[in-house]
Design a protein around this motif. Sequence first.
Motif, PDB file in Angstrom:
ATOM      1  N   ALA A  37       0.987  -1.514  -0.085  1.00 60.54           N
ATOM      2  CA  ALA A  37      -0.261  -0.071   0.133  1.00 60.54           C
ATOM      3  C   ALA A  37       1.005   1.212   0.242  1.00 60.54           C
ATOM      4  CB  ALA A  37      -0.717  -0.227   1.528  1.00 60.54           C
ATOM      5  N   SER A  38       1.952   0.940   0.882  1.00 59.62           N
ATOM      6  CA  SER A  38       2.878   2.793   1.015  1.00 59.62           C
ATOM      7  C   SER A  38       3.684   2.866  -0.388  1.00 59.62           C
ATOM      8  CB  SER A  38       4.054   1.878   1.963  1.00 59.62           C
ATOM      9  OG  SER A  38       3.214   2.182   3.430  1.00 59.62           O
ATOM     10  N   VAL A  80      11.434   5.740  -1.854  1.00 61.09           N
ATOM     11  CA  VAL A  80      11.395   4.808  -1.443  1.00 61.09           C
ATOM     12  C   VAL A  80      11.244   4.872  -0.001  1.00 61.09           C
ATOM     13  CG1 VAL A  80      11.661   2.212  -1.566  1.00 61.09           C
ATOM     14  CG2 VAL A  80      11.461   3.489  -3.979  1.00 61.09           C
ATOM     15  N   ALA A  81      12.466   4.934   0.087  1.00 67.97           N
ATOM     16  CA  ALA A  81      12.561   4.763   1.374  1.00 67.97           C
ATOM     17  C   ALA A  81      11.663   5.763   2.580  1.00 67.97           C
ATOM     18  CB  ALA A  81      14.289   4.917   1.983  1.00 67.97           C
ATOM     19  N   ASP A  82      11.184   7.146   2.129  1.00 65.52           N
ATOM     20  CA  ASP A  82      10.264   8.059   2.408  1.00 65.52           C
ATOM     21  C   ASP A  82       8.823   7.308   3.154  1.00 65.52           C
ATOM     22  OD1 ASP A  82      10.153  10.586   3.849  1.00 65.52           O
ATOM     23  OD2 ASP A  82       8.669  11.356   1.962  1.00 65.52           O
ATOM     24  N   THR A  87       8.724   0.878   8.582  1.00 66.24           N
ATOM     25  CA  THR A  87       7.886  -0.647   8.345  1.00 66.24           C
ATOM     26  C   THR A  87       6.779   0.078   9.386  1.00 66.24           C
ATOM     27  OG1 THR A  87       8.636  -1.596   9.032  1.00 66.24           O
ATOM     28  CG2 THR A  87       9.242  -0.779   6.912  1.00 66.24           C
ATOM     29  N   ALA A  88       5.548  -1.320   8.960  1.00 70.00           N
ATOM     30  CA  ALA A  88       4.529  -1.416   9.328  1.00 70.00           C
ATOM     31  C   ALA A  88       5.047  -2.165  10.528  1.00 70.00           C
ATOM     32  CB  ALA A  88       3.756  -2.277   9.212  1.00 70.00           C
ATOM     33  N   ARG A  97      -0.163   7.404  11.772  1.00 64.96           N
ATOM     34  CA  ARG A  97       0.599   7.227  13.229  1.00 64.96           C
ATOM     35  C   ARG A  97       2.144   7.059  12.625  1.00 64.96           C
ATOM     36  NH1 ARG A  97      -2.344   3.309  16.833  1.00 64.96           N
ATOM     37  NH2 ARG A  97      -5.109   4.069  16.583  1.00 64.96           N
ATOM     38  N   ARG A  98       2.243   6.747  11.636  1.00 61.62           N
ATOM     39  CA  ARG A  98       4.308   6.108  11.165  1.00 61.62           C
ATOM     40  C   ARG A  98       4.764   8.220  11.077  1.00 61.62           C
ATOM     41  NH1 ARG A  98       4.235   2.527   6.632  1.00 61.62           N
ATOM     42  NH2 ARG A  98       2.842   0.962   7.044  1.00 61.62           N
TER      43      ARG A  98
END
Length: 126
Positions: A37-38, A80-82, A87-88, A97-98
């Motif tokens: 999803a990210s 991509v890192a952003d 990660t979950a 919340r991340r």
Amino acid sequence: MPPGGTDAESDRVAAETLAASTKDLEEHAFAISSLVASLRPIAADLRVDPEPFRLQLPNVWHLASDVEAVLPAGVTALDVADVLHPTAAVAGTPHRRRGAARRRAGGCGPRTLRRSRRLARRLRGR
């Protein structure tokens, strides 16, 4: 010492127990779903292993899945890192919340990424 055990037999049992654990399989599926999803807004042609595999690390077994995607021109590893960090598996969910967790931890937010991009350009001489 083998991963997850003190001998070959206990290591085999640890690997099989992990592969059959409903809890671990559900948590892994949740983490992969969050990852996909990210990535979806910035990547194309996402492919994920249909089933996780057991990954042998030096002292533990871990569930893993290979994920492949095509990044359009202009999307960098920092982009991509952003979207992936944290990660979950690290920060939990829901995703909104991340960002708060990342800001509290001083992680890899947009400001950090802009500075990193400027630094990368300077290092490359651009």
